[in-house]
Motif scaffolding. Structure first.
Motif, PDB file in Angstrom:
ATOM      1  N   HIS A 218     121.797 151.492  30.710  1.00  0.00           N
ATOM      2  CA  HIS A 218     122.328 150.257  30.699  1.00  0.00           C
ATOM      3  C   HIS A 218     122.600 150.364  31.834  1.00  0.00           C
ATOM      4  O   HIS A 218     123.163 150.563  32.395  1.00  0.00           O
ATOM      5  CB  HIS A 218     123.274 150.376  29.538  1.00  0.00           C
ATOM      6  CG  HIS A 218     123.872 148.982  28.949  1.00  0.00           C
ATOM      7  ND1 HIS A 218     123.379 147.675  28.777  1.00  0.00           N
ATOM      8  CD2 HIS A 218     125.210 148.470  29.215  1.00  0.00           C
ATOM      9  CE1 HIS A 218     123.985 146.916  28.312  1.00  0.00           C
ATOM     10  NE2 HIS A 218     125.458 147.550  29.295  1.00  0.00           N
ATOM     11  N   VAL A 219     122.075 148.712  32.598  1.00  0.00           N
ATOM     12  CA  VAL A 219     123.096 148.338  33.714  1.00  0.00           C
ATOM     13  C   VAL A 219     123.667 147.223  33.747  1.00  0.00           C
ATOM     14  O   VAL A 219     124.181 146.668  32.962  1.00  0.00           O
ATOM     15  CB  VAL A 219     121.488 147.419  34.567  1.00  0.00           C
ATOM     16  CG1 VAL A 219     121.947 146.764  35.171  1.00  0.00           C
ATOM     17  CG2 VAL A 219     120.151 148.679  34.753  1.00  0.00           C
ATOM     18  N   VAL A 220     125.004 147.564  34.328  1.00  0.00           N
ATOM     19  CA  VAL A 220     125.878 146.808  34.512  1.00  0.00           C
ATOM     20  C   VAL A 220     126.302 145.687  35.560  1.00  0.00           C
ATOM     21  O   VAL A 220     126.530 146.573  36.226  1.00  0.00           O
ATOM     22  CB  VAL A 220     127.733 147.732  33.770  1.00  0.00           C
ATOM     23  CG1 VAL A 220     128.803 147.227  34.071  1.00  0.00           C
ATOM     24  CG2 VAL A 220     127.544 148.725  32.493  1.00  0.00           C
ATOM     25  N   GLU A 221     126.381 144.695  35.385  1.00  0.00           N
ATOM     26  CA  GLU A 221     126.478 143.536  36.505  1.00  0.00           C
ATOM     27  C   GLU A 221     127.524 143.766  36.671  1.00  0.00           C
ATOM     28  O   GLU A 221     128.046 143.045  35.696  1.00  0.00           O
ATOM     29  CB  GLU A 221     125.069 142.209  36.249  1.00  0.00           C
ATOM     30  CG  GLU A 221     124.140 142.588  36.467  1.00  0.00           C
ATOM     31  CD  GLU A 221     123.273 143.139  37.276  1.00  0.00           C
ATOM     32  OE1 GLU A 221     123.692 142.655  38.409  1.00  0.00           O
ATOM     33  OE2 GLU A 221     122.012 143.306  37.040  1.00  0.00           O
ATOM     34  N   ALA A 222     128.316 143.840  37.801  1.00  0.00           N
ATOM     35  CA  ALA A 222     130.006 143.267  38.188  1.00  0.00           C
ATOM     36  C   ALA A 222     130.077 143.032  39.633  1.00  0.00           C
ATOM     37  O   ALA A 222     129.304 143.009  40.677  1.00  0.00           O
ATOM     38  CB  ALA A 222     130.107 145.136  38.057  1.00  0.00           C
TER      39      ALA A 222
END
Length: 385
Positions: A218-222
């Motif tokens: 899972h990729v968390v854009e922040a």
């Protein structure tokens, strides 16, 4: 006259200096702090300070107080080594002689060996908090690594300020080392209701320029990543001087190391718990200041019994105040006799801890009863009366 040198100017170190003077110590007291400025409170950094930015409110004592108490405070001066034979602490400004040395070196943030972890921000010092608060001035997407007190306190604040928050915890539940599964569940529900995106049992694999990637893929854009994955005690100075350290500097019931001229307190000290007999290390303001008072009493001839204060902790998250009286081991069973109240018991059915949310009355009764002696299940029920 006896010279006492204190390495570390957090709440424990400062309290040791103050208590020495309150108890009548007339010799020199030298307090070394490796940060600039006056000694300050850390707990508000992840909470009130994020809202108001009031640094004056963080100061534990004004400069005039330190001068009046003849506490020789030396900010920005790091202890480099200890010469136990000569009883000296080496610093960049030269050697400081001591008759007794108090190590209040605290702890530092743990930095796991993750690719790109250097991109993440810390929240341990006032400088860290300033930087993070600046980020909060405009709408942001925050990724938080860790599910302990600091991570959750900041997540609640960030949501109240209108930011997006995704929090990744490697373990299966929040605050897994500190509270029961029942309390973890309650807080997970509360944070989800706040709008925090919780990713449990999904460790971070890497910190990237645009957020973080979890082991699940899972990729968390922040816009910013906060690292709050625990701390490590600062024991290197003690170890280099030949003192025993394993998850903290080892001390006895009087908070003395094997060197009778050196004591240790607070986050950096591993001491025998009077109730379980196990060696423990506590990360709390209460423990640090209680340790400091105990050491000062011993050094000024008070002849105190072995340290046996009941530990207690707190964490403010949104409008919930978590309070814990006592110290439970991970294997201690949990009972939930009322909403937002959890009792912990050991294998002999003795109460080891009481966890509450917004339950100050029960918390204070628990601390008082536990200080008086062992409590069984029937006596524990009286806490709800």
């Amino acid at each position: 006259m006896t010279t006492v040198v204190i390495v570390g100017a957090g709440q424990g170190g400062l309290q040791a200096a103050i208590s020495l003077r309150q108890n009548g110590h007339e010799g020199p007291v030298v307090l070394l702090g490796d940060e600039p400025g006056l000694p300050y409170q850390r707990p508000p950094l992840s909470k009130a300070y994020m809202f108001d930015g009031n640094e004056d409110a963080l100061a534990l004592r004004p400069e005039s107080f330190l001068a009046a108490k003849q506490i020789d405070y030396r900010p920005g001066l790091r202890a480099l080594q200890i010469d136990r034979a000569a009883r000296q602490v080496g610093t960049e400004s030269g050697a400081l002689p001591y008759d007794h040395l108090i190590l209040a070196t605290g702890a530092r943030n743990m930095h796991p060996p993750l690719p790109g972890v250097e991109r993440a921000m810390d929240l341990r010092t006032l400088a860290d908090a300033r930087r993070l608060r600046d980020r909060c001035a405009s709408p942001r997407r925050f990724a938080v690594i860790g599910g302990g007190f600091i991570a959750l306190e900041f997540a609640a604040v960030a949501r109240k300020l209108g930011h997006e928050v995704t929090l990744a915890e490697a373990g299966p539940r929040l605050m897994g080392r500190a509270v029961s599964a029942e309390m973890s569940r309650d807080f997970a529900e509360m944070h989800r209701a706040l709008g925090v995106n919780l990713r449990l049992a999904d460790p971070v694999a890497a910190v990237t320029e645009t957020g973080m990637v979890l082991t699940s893929g899972h990729v968390v854009e922040a816009d910013d990543v906060l690292l709050a994955a625990g701390v490590r005690p600062n024991v290197e100075l003690a170890e280099a001087a030949g003192l025993t350290a394993a998850n903290g500097i080892w001390v006895d019931g009087q908070l003395l190391t094997e060197d009778p001229a050196i004591s240790a307190l607070g986050d950096c000290a591993a001491f025998p718990d009077a109730r379980s007999g196990r060696r423990v290390r506590l990360e709390s303001v209460q423990a640090a200041t209680d340790h400091a008072r105990h050491i000062a009493a011993r050094l000024t001839g008070g002849n105190p019994p072995d340290y046996d204060a009941v530990p207690w902790f707190w964490s403010d998250q949104a409008d919930w105040k978590l309070q814990i009286a006592g110290l439970a081991m991970p294997e201690d069973r949990a009972e939930q006799p009322a909403p937002h109240v959890v009792f912990r018991f050991d294998d002999q059915d003795r109460l080891t801890a009481v966890e509450t949310i917004n339950g100050a009355r029960i918390h204070m009764k628990a601390r008082k009863m536990m200080a008086a002696g062992p409590i069984d299940a029937a006596q524990a029920a009286e806490l709800l009366a």
